[in-house]
Design an enzyme around this catalytic site. Structure first.
Site, PDB file in Angstrom:
ATOM      1  N   LYS A  49     -23.529  -5.026  12.770  1.00 27.56           N
ATOM      2  CA  LYS A  49     -22.347  -4.562  13.510  1.00 27.56           C
ATOM      3  C   LYS A  49     -22.425  -5.060  14.952  1.00 27.56           C
ATOM      4  O   LYS A  49     -23.183  -4.539  15.761  1.00 27.56           O
ATOM      5  CB  LYS A  49     -22.245  -3.028  13.488  1.00 27.56           C
ATOM      6  CG  LYS A  49     -20.828  -2.584  13.777  1.00 27.56           C
ATOM      7  CD  LYS A  49     -20.682  -1.406  14.708  1.00 27.56           C
ATOM      8  CE  LYS A  49     -21.172  -1.553  16.091  1.00 27.56           C
ATOM      9  NZ  LYS A  49     -20.329  -2.345  16.997  1.00 27.56           N
ATOM     10  N   GLU A  84     -34.234  -1.842  21.410  1.00 25.34           N
ATOM     11  CA  GLU A  84     -34.253  -2.776  22.548  1.00 25.34           C
ATOM     12  C   GLU A  84     -33.212  -2.265  23.531  1.00 25.34           C
ATOM     13  O   GLU A  84     -32.016  -2.509  23.373  1.00 25.34           O
ATOM     14  CB  GLU A  84     -33.902  -4.195  22.075  1.00 25.34           C
ATOM     15  CG  GLU A  84     -34.851  -4.767  21.039  1.00 25.34           C
ATOM     16  CD  GLU A  84     -36.191  -5.196  21.623  1.00 25.34           C
ATOM     17  OE1 GLU A  84     -36.312  -5.296  22.856  1.00 25.34           O
ATOM     18  OE2 GLU A  84     -37.130  -5.406  20.844  1.00 25.34           O
ATOM     19  N   LEU A  85     -33.676  -1.542  24.555  1.00 28.51           N
ATOM     20  CA  LEU A  85     -32.724  -0.778  25.384  1.00 28.51           C
ATOM     21  C   LEU A  85     -32.611  -1.341  26.806  1.00 28.51           C
ATOM     22  O   LEU A  85     -32.992  -2.470  27.067  1.00 28.51           O
ATOM     23  CB  LEU A  85     -33.144   0.693  25.373  1.00 28.51           C
ATOM     24  CG  LEU A  85     -33.363   1.277  23.969  1.00 28.51           C
ATOM     25  CD1 LEU A  85     -33.803   2.727  24.018  1.00 28.51           C
ATOM     26  CD2 LEU A  85     -32.116   1.127  23.098  1.00 28.51           C
ATOM     27  N   SER A 117     -27.619   0.106  25.175  1.00 32.74           N
ATOM     28  CA  SER A 117     -27.992   0.984  26.280  1.00 32.74           C
ATOM     29  C   SER A 117     -28.975   2.069  25.832  1.00 32.74           C
ATOM     30  O   SER A 117     -28.985   2.462  24.664  1.00 32.74           O
ATOM     31  CB  SER A 117     -26.734   1.649  26.839  1.00 32.74           C
ATOM     32  OG  SER A 117     -26.118   2.407  25.821  1.00 32.74           O
ATOM     33  N   GLU A 168     -29.312   0.709  36.152  1.00 33.06           N
ATOM     34  CA  GLU A 168     -29.156  -0.684  35.743  1.00 33.06           C
ATOM     35  C   GLU A 168     -27.855  -1.222  36.355  1.00 33.06           C
ATOM     36  O   GLU A 168     -26.783  -0.666  36.136  1.00 33.06           O
ATOM     37  CB  GLU A 168     -29.098  -0.740  34.202  1.00 33.06           C
ATOM     38  CG  GLU A 168     -29.285  -2.109  33.647  1.00 33.06           C
ATOM     39  CD  GLU A 168     -29.321  -2.112  32.111  1.00 33.06           C
ATOM     40  OE1 GLU A 168     -28.792  -1.175  31.491  1.00 33.06           O
ATOM     41  OE2 GLU A 168     -29.885  -3.064  31.553  1.00 33.06           O
ATOM     42  N   CYS A 218     -30.371  -7.592  30.089  1.00 28.63           N
ATOM     43  CA  CYS A 218     -31.314  -6.475  30.172  1.00 28.63           C
ATOM     44  C   CYS A 218     -32.535  -6.886  30.992  1.00 28.63           C
ATOM     45  O   CYS A 218     -33.203  -6.054  31.589  1.00 28.63           O
ATOM     46  CB  CYS A 218     -31.743  -6.054  28.774  1.00 28.63           C
ATOM     47  SG  CYS A 218     -32.306  -7.450  27.793  1.00 28.63           S
TER      48      CYS A 218
HETATM   49  P1  NAP Z   1     -23.984  -0.042  24.223  1.00 33.69           P
HETATM   50  O1  NAP Z   1     -22.765   0.557  24.788  1.00 33.69           O
HETATM   51  O2  NAP Z   1     -25.150   0.827  24.010  1.00 33.69           O
HETATM   52  O3  NAP Z   1     -23.521  -0.722  22.852  1.00 33.69           O
HETATM   53  C1  NAP Z   1     -24.389  -1.495  22.070  1.00 33.69           C
HETATM   54  C2  NAP Z   1     -23.892  -1.530  20.630  1.00 33.69           C
HETATM   55  O4  NAP Z   1     -23.922  -0.212  20.098  1.00 33.69           O
HETATM   56  C3  NAP Z   1     -22.460  -2.010  20.453  1.00 33.69           C
HETATM   57  O5  NAP Z   1     -22.357  -2.704  19.247  1.00 33.69           O
HETATM   58  C4  NAP Z   1     -21.694  -0.698  20.396  1.00 33.69           C
HETATM   59  O6  NAP Z   1     -20.458  -0.799  19.724  1.00 33.69           O
HETATM   60  C5  NAP Z   1     -22.648   0.148  19.602  1.00 33.69           C
HETATM   61  N1  NAP Z   1     -22.466   1.589  19.789  1.00 33.69           N
HETATM   62  C6  NAP Z   1     -22.080   2.241  20.916  1.00 33.69           C
HETATM   63  N2  NAP Z   1     -22.088   3.573  20.697  1.00 33.69           N
HETATM   64  C7  NAP Z   1     -22.489   3.758  19.400  1.00 33.69           C
HETATM   65  C8  NAP Z   1     -22.702   4.903  18.581  1.00 33.69           C
HETATM   66  N3  NAP Z   1     -22.512   6.133  19.044  1.00 33.69           N
HETATM   67  N4  NAP Z   1     -23.113   4.692  17.310  1.00 33.69           N
HETATM   68  C9  NAP Z   1     -23.310   3.471  16.832  1.00 33.69           C
HETATM   69  N5  NAP Z   1     -23.131   2.349  17.556  1.00 33.69           N
HETATM   70  C10 NAP Z   1     -22.731   2.491  18.834  1.00 33.69           C
HETATM   71  O7  NAP Z   1     -24.508  -1.257  25.095  1.00 33.69           O
HETATM   72  P2  NAP Z   1     -23.699  -2.483  25.679  1.00 33.69           P
HETATM   73  O8  NAP Z   1     -22.920  -2.013  26.840  1.00 33.69           O
HETATM   74  O9  NAP Z   1     -22.988  -3.203  24.591  1.00 33.69           O
HETATM   75  O10 NAP Z   1     -24.885  -3.442  26.139  1.00 33.69           O
HETATM   76  C11 NAP Z   1     -25.472  -3.380  27.359  1.00 33.69           C
HETATM   77  C12 NAP Z   1     -26.810  -2.652  27.285  1.00 33.69           C
HETATM   78  O11 NAP Z   1     -27.659  -3.322  26.352  1.00 33.69           O
HETATM   79  C13 NAP Z   1     -27.575  -2.675  28.585  1.00 33.69           C
HETATM   80  O12 NAP Z   1     -28.127  -1.416  28.838  1.00 33.69           O
HETATM   81  C14 NAP Z   1     -28.666  -3.710  28.334  1.00 33.69           C
HETATM   82  O13 NAP Z   1     -29.814  -3.548  29.133  1.00 33.69           O
HETATM   83  C15 NAP Z   1     -28.951  -3.496  26.906  1.00 33.69           C
HETATM   84  N6  NAP Z   1     -29.604  -4.671  26.321  1.00 33.69           N
HETATM   85  C16 NAP Z   1     -30.924  -4.573  25.997  1.00 33.69           C
HETATM   86  C17 NAP Z   1     -31.592  -5.669  25.487  1.00 33.69           C
HETATM   87  C18 NAP Z   1     -33.042  -5.597  25.121  1.00 33.69           C
HETATM   88  O14 NAP Z   1     -33.506  -6.492  24.405  1.00 33.69           O
HETATM   89  N7  NAP Z   1     -33.794  -4.622  25.570  1.00 33.69           N
HETATM   90  C19 NAP Z   1     -30.901  -6.872  25.296  1.00 33.69           C
HETATM   91  C20 NAP Z   1     -29.547  -6.934  25.646  1.00 33.69           C
HETATM   92  C21 NAP Z   1     -28.913  -5.803  26.148  1.00 33.69           C
HETATM   93  P3  NAP Z   1     -19.066  -0.856  20.535  1.00 33.69           P
HETATM   94  O15 NAP Z   1     -18.943  -2.235  21.006  1.00 33.69           O
HETATM   95  O16 NAP Z   1     -18.038  -0.485  19.546  1.00 33.69           O
HETATM   96  O17 NAP Z   1     -19.181   0.143  21.660  1.00 33.69           O
END
Ligand code: NAP
Length: 489
Positions: A186, A262-263, A241, A393, A296
């Site tokens: 997804k 991976e947050l 996140s 962040e 990230c």
């Molecule tokens: P996000 O809001 O947490 O969303 C990530 C994914 O989760 C998206 O596909 C999102 O779908 C889905 N999602 C959101 N809420 C959900 C729920 N309640 N149940 C199931 N799935 C859900 O993060 P983002 O804004 O896309 O990405 C940025 C974050 O990712 C930053 O904090 C960054 O540091 C982190 N990141 C970490 C790494 C690592 O390797 N540590 C790498 C890249 C990014 P929708 O699009 O529909 O909301």
């Protein structure tokens, strides 16, 4: 770079499959469609299928059904599919880069770099697929033997963010396929197009139907929730996140899923007075500005030795101020838009908060007027200890520079965060380098370099940046169980 025309853009958008990919078939979503937007203009690019809970369940049905056969597939054949996928991505670099820039905003050259990086996970794990090994041992009293065998964990749910639309997928899909797992993928709703193309590429590379299933959804929480509690699902791998990761962990406890998390990050970038300052500034540009600051691994805060802090900040401001901001498809653009208005507002608020608490703006400090979600590359100094951007962040092109008096103070500042993904360290003193590397509370360290990502390396964090490793020999272990067989002789 050849000039990209509106017709080039339309052609690539037309070629993207826009349906759900379930059980080897492309089909419509029961909830209609969702809109994908260009963050450089705020305008719609296209519509893709919006899946219902039943669609998602159908995807898991297909993954569960395909599981037994895929787990017994000869590793060499699994490897060959991955290898063909790698080759197809590399061959189609130009069109995939354009597609990625359209949906995510980063400049074309950066999209190409992500495509090379993302493809590499398929190549790396094609090489790992044939090296899954157990062991044979004599038990200590000599009267028995022990065997261990590695087996696929089973059907996985792979959830990815918008900031690296392809690589965050291949980093999970590569090892999962190599290990013999089937999956439901997804992608983020803002950037589903690169992943849809990837699914088609893998289908054309010979991946059997049902092994990889792809659902796009406008309401992720509602759509995937029933999968997380479905007894057939055995693993959840999530990149996103910390806030959402925590929720998913809680939901996964019910079904005791294997987890990879991976947050979020809040990377410190340390520069000691003995460092090569020009190299540190170059590294800082990469660590800060790669992916428009929306990584990230992005350096969130710069801690620089007092003796060199002013010079470092001035050099950084000069380079950041000279960067060309614009739509990623245009020639010479180095900084694209942020992903959406919400993200830009957050960056603005963090900068305003720092300035209200006494920060000095060396360059930038403002959103750009007009269409799209652009924000000026920004360097701030004289950061107050309580400024929010030291703790949160940033996810944007903003570099706060703060000075430190000595090594202990630098390490304490670096570790003063709940996150622990990566830290960067610039010093020419080998003893100090090793000392500080050992003391940093992070999963990764960039030592005299501003980028750590590499398919051959174990990527991942500690503390609230999560757990599990993606890439390297460690990456495939996330998708394998170890079974022990006690043998009587
Ligand atoms: P996000 O809001 O947490 O969303 C990530 C994914 O989760 C998206 O596909 C999102 O779908 C889905 N999602 C959101 N809420 C959900 C729920 N309640 N149940 C199931 N799935 C859900 O993060 P983002 O804004 O896309 O990405 C940025 C974050 O990712 C930053 O904090 C960054 O540091 C982190 N990141 C970490 C790494 C690592 O390797 N540590 C790498 C890249 C990014 P929708 O699009 O529909 O909301």
């Amino acid at each position: 770079m050849a000039t990209i025309t509106a017709s080039d853009e339309q052609q690539i958008l037309d070629r993207v499959p826009k349906q759900l990919y379930i059980g080897g078939e492309w089909r419509n979503g029961a909830k209609g469609t969702l809109t994908v937007e260009d963050p450089a203009t705020g305008e719609a690019l296209c519509e893709v299928a919006d899946s219902s809970v039943d669609d998602a369940r159908g995807a898991l049905d297909a993954a569960a059904e395909a599981g037994p056969e895929w787990s017994r597939y000869p590793p060499r054949e699994r490897a060959e599919i991955l290898r063909r996928g790698f080759e197809a991505i590399v061959a189609r670099e130009d069109e995939l880069a354009l597609l990625m820039t359209l949906e995510m905003g980063k400049p074309i050259e950066e999209s190409k770099a992500e495509i090379a990086y993302g493809a590499e996970f398929l190549r790396w794990f094609s090489e790992q697929a044939v090296r899954i090994e157990g062991r044979y041992g004599v038990v200590p009293n000599g009267q028995g033997r022990l065997l261990t065998m590695k087996q696929p964990v089973g059907p996985c749910l792979l959830i990815t963010p918008w900031n690296f639309p392809l690589a965050m997928g291949t980093r999970k899909i590569g090892p999962a396929l190599a290990a013999g797992c089937t999956m439901v993928v997804k992608p983020a709703q803002q950037t589903p197009l690169s992943m849809l193309m990837l699914a088609q590429i893998l289908e054309q590379a010979g991946l059997p139907g049902g092994v990889l299933n792809l659902v796009t959804a406008s309401s992720s929480s509602e759509t995937v929730r029933p999968l997380i509690s479905d007894r057939r699902l055995r693993k959840l791998s999530f990149t996103g996140s910390t806030e959402v990761g925590r929720k998913l962990m809680e939901q996964s406890s019910e079904n005791l899923l294997r987890l990879s998390m991976e947050l979020g990050g809040n990377a410190p970038f340390l520069v000691f007075e003995d460092a090569d300052i020009d190299a540190a500034v170059q590294g800082a540009m990469l660590a800060k500005m790669r992916n428009i600051g929306e990584a990230c691994t992005a350096a969130n805060r710069f801690h620089v030795a007092e003796a060199v802090a002013e010079g470092f900040a001035e050099q950084l401001a000069e380079k950041m101020g000279a960067m060309k901001v614009g739509r990623g498809t245009q020639d010479g653009v180095e900084v694209g838009p942020l992903i959406d208005e919400q993200q830009r507002t957050k960056v603005s608020e963090l900068v305003e908060d720092a300035v209200e608490r006494g920060a000095r703006t060396l360059v930038g400090g403002q959103p750009r007027d007009g269409a799209g979600y652009f924000y000026e590359p920004t360097v701030l100094t004289e950061i107050s200890e309580d400024a929010r951007l030291l703790k949160e962040e940033l996810f944007g092109p903003v570099a706060p520079v703060k000075s430190f008096a000595g090594e202990d103070e630098a390490v304490a500042a670096a570790n003063a965060t709940e996150f622990g993904l990566v830290a960067y360290l610039y010093t020419n003193d080998l003893k100090r380098a090793l000392r500080v590397c050992e003391r940093l509370e992070t999963g990764m360290v960039g030592l005299n370099q501003g980028m750590v990502s590499n398919a051959a390396a174990p990527f991942g964090g500690v503390k609230h940046s999560g757990f599990g490793r993606e890439g390297g020999p460690e990456g495939i272990e996330e998708y394998l169980e170890t079974k022990y067989v006690a043998v009587s002789l």
